[in-house]
Design a protein around this motif. Structure first.
Motif, PDB file in Angstrom:
ATOM      1  N   LEU A 234      44.739   3.971  31.450  1.00 30.11           N
ATOM      2  CA  LEU A 234      44.158   2.639  31.563  1.00 30.11           C
ATOM      3  C   LEU A 234      43.523   2.454  32.940  1.00 30.11           C
ATOM      4  CD1 LEU A 234      46.985   0.582  29.835  1.00 30.11           C
ATOM      5  CD2 LEU A 234      44.777   1.248  28.870  1.00 30.11           C
TER       6      LEU A 234
ATOM      7  N   ARG B  51      42.915  -0.543  22.088  1.00 28.56           N
ATOM      8  CA  ARG B  51      41.692   0.229  21.852  1.00 28.56           C
ATOM      9  C   ARG B  51      41.198   0.977  23.087  1.00 28.56           C
ATOM     10  NH1 ARG B  51      39.955  -4.838  19.353  1.00 28.56           N
ATOM     11  NH2 ARG B  51      38.628  -5.156  21.166  1.00 28.56           N
ATOM     12  N   LEU B  52      41.738   0.680  24.258  1.00 35.09           N
ATOM     13  CA  LEU B  52      41.260   1.309  25.490  1.00 35.09           C
ATOM     14  C   LEU B  52      41.709   2.764  25.583  1.00 35.09           C
ATOM     15  CD1 LEU B  52      41.926  -1.491  28.128  1.00 35.09           C
ATOM     16  CD2 LEU B  52      39.720  -0.808  27.157  1.00 35.09           C
ATOM     17  N   GLU B  53      40.836   3.577  26.184  1.00 38.74           N
ATOM     18  CA  GLU B  53      41.189   4.970  26.422  1.00 38.74           C
ATOM     19  C   GLU B  53      42.251   5.046  27.508  1.00 38.74           C
ATOM     20  OE1 GLU B  53      37.929   7.592  27.208  1.00 38.74           O
ATOM     21  OE2 GLU B  53      36.681   6.625  25.689  1.00 38.74           O
ATOM     22  N   ARG B  54      43.078   6.071  27.397  1.00 36.94           N
ATOM     23  CA  ARG B  54      44.104   6.326  28.403  1.00 36.94           C
ATOM     24  C   ARG B  54      43.590   7.369  29.365  1.00 36.94           C
ATOM     25  NH1 ARG B  54      45.341   2.217  25.846  1.00 36.94           N
ATOM     26  NH2 ARG B  54      47.382   1.791  25.063  1.00 36.94           N
TER      27      ARG B  54
ATOM     28  N   ARG C 126      36.034  -7.704  31.665  1.00 37.16           N
ATOM     29  CA  ARG C 126      36.993  -7.410  30.584  1.00 37.16           C
ATOM     30  C   ARG C 126      37.670  -8.691  30.109  1.00 37.16           C
ATOM     31  NH1 ARG C 126      38.227  -2.032  29.467  1.00 37.16           N
ATOM     32  NH2 ARG C 126      37.471  -0.571  31.041  1.00 37.16           N
TER      33      ARG C 126
END
Length: 136
Positions: free
Chosen positions: A40, A35-38, A10
């Motif tokens: 985290l 932009r990351l999905e929750r 990452r």
């Protein structure tokens, strides 16, 4: 993939984008996290530390890479290799909980997966020389 390797991957994604777009790593990191999905991922804290650490010490890190990269200037290195080296050098110099051999082998493994056929050998030699210097 182990958690710290995911974190390094990452961090590489963020540093690679910042390098290619000539943007501050902190700005790219903010956009990346948004932009990351929750929820985290748990390894994100280590990735954030790597990106912020590389950004904070970039001048010194690049100076060492440039000094120890035999036959290469930092600008001539493939972008992936340059940023893997930055992550590993940051770990070698500033992250006491990571053994030098681990920092080097992780960079080499990611290079094997993501860069040229010559990159693992190149990074292993470069990082080995920097680790020797840092242990003095």
């Amino acid at each position: 993939m182990p958690a710290r390797r995911k974190a390094r991957k990452r961090a590489l994604d963020v540093l690679f984008e910042a390098d290619l777009r000539d943007r501050p790593a902190g700005d790219v990191l903010t956009d990346y996290v948004a932009r990351l999905e929750r929820p985290l991922p748990g390894h994100l804290d280590y990735a954030l530390g790597l990106v912020n650490g590389v950004a904070a010490h970039l001048g010194r890190i690049d100076e060492l890479i440039g000094s120890y990269a035999e036959g290469w200037t930092i600008d001539r290195m493939p972008v992936v290799d340059r940023n893997l080296a930055r992550i590993a050098v940051y770990e070698l110099l500033y992250v006491d909980e990571i053994d030098d051999a681990v920092a080097i082998s992780e960079a080499v493994e990611l290079a094997r997966q993501m860069s040229t056929d010559d990159s693992p050998r190149f990074l292993n030699g470069l990082l080995g020389r920097i680790a020797e210097y840092a242990s003095r």
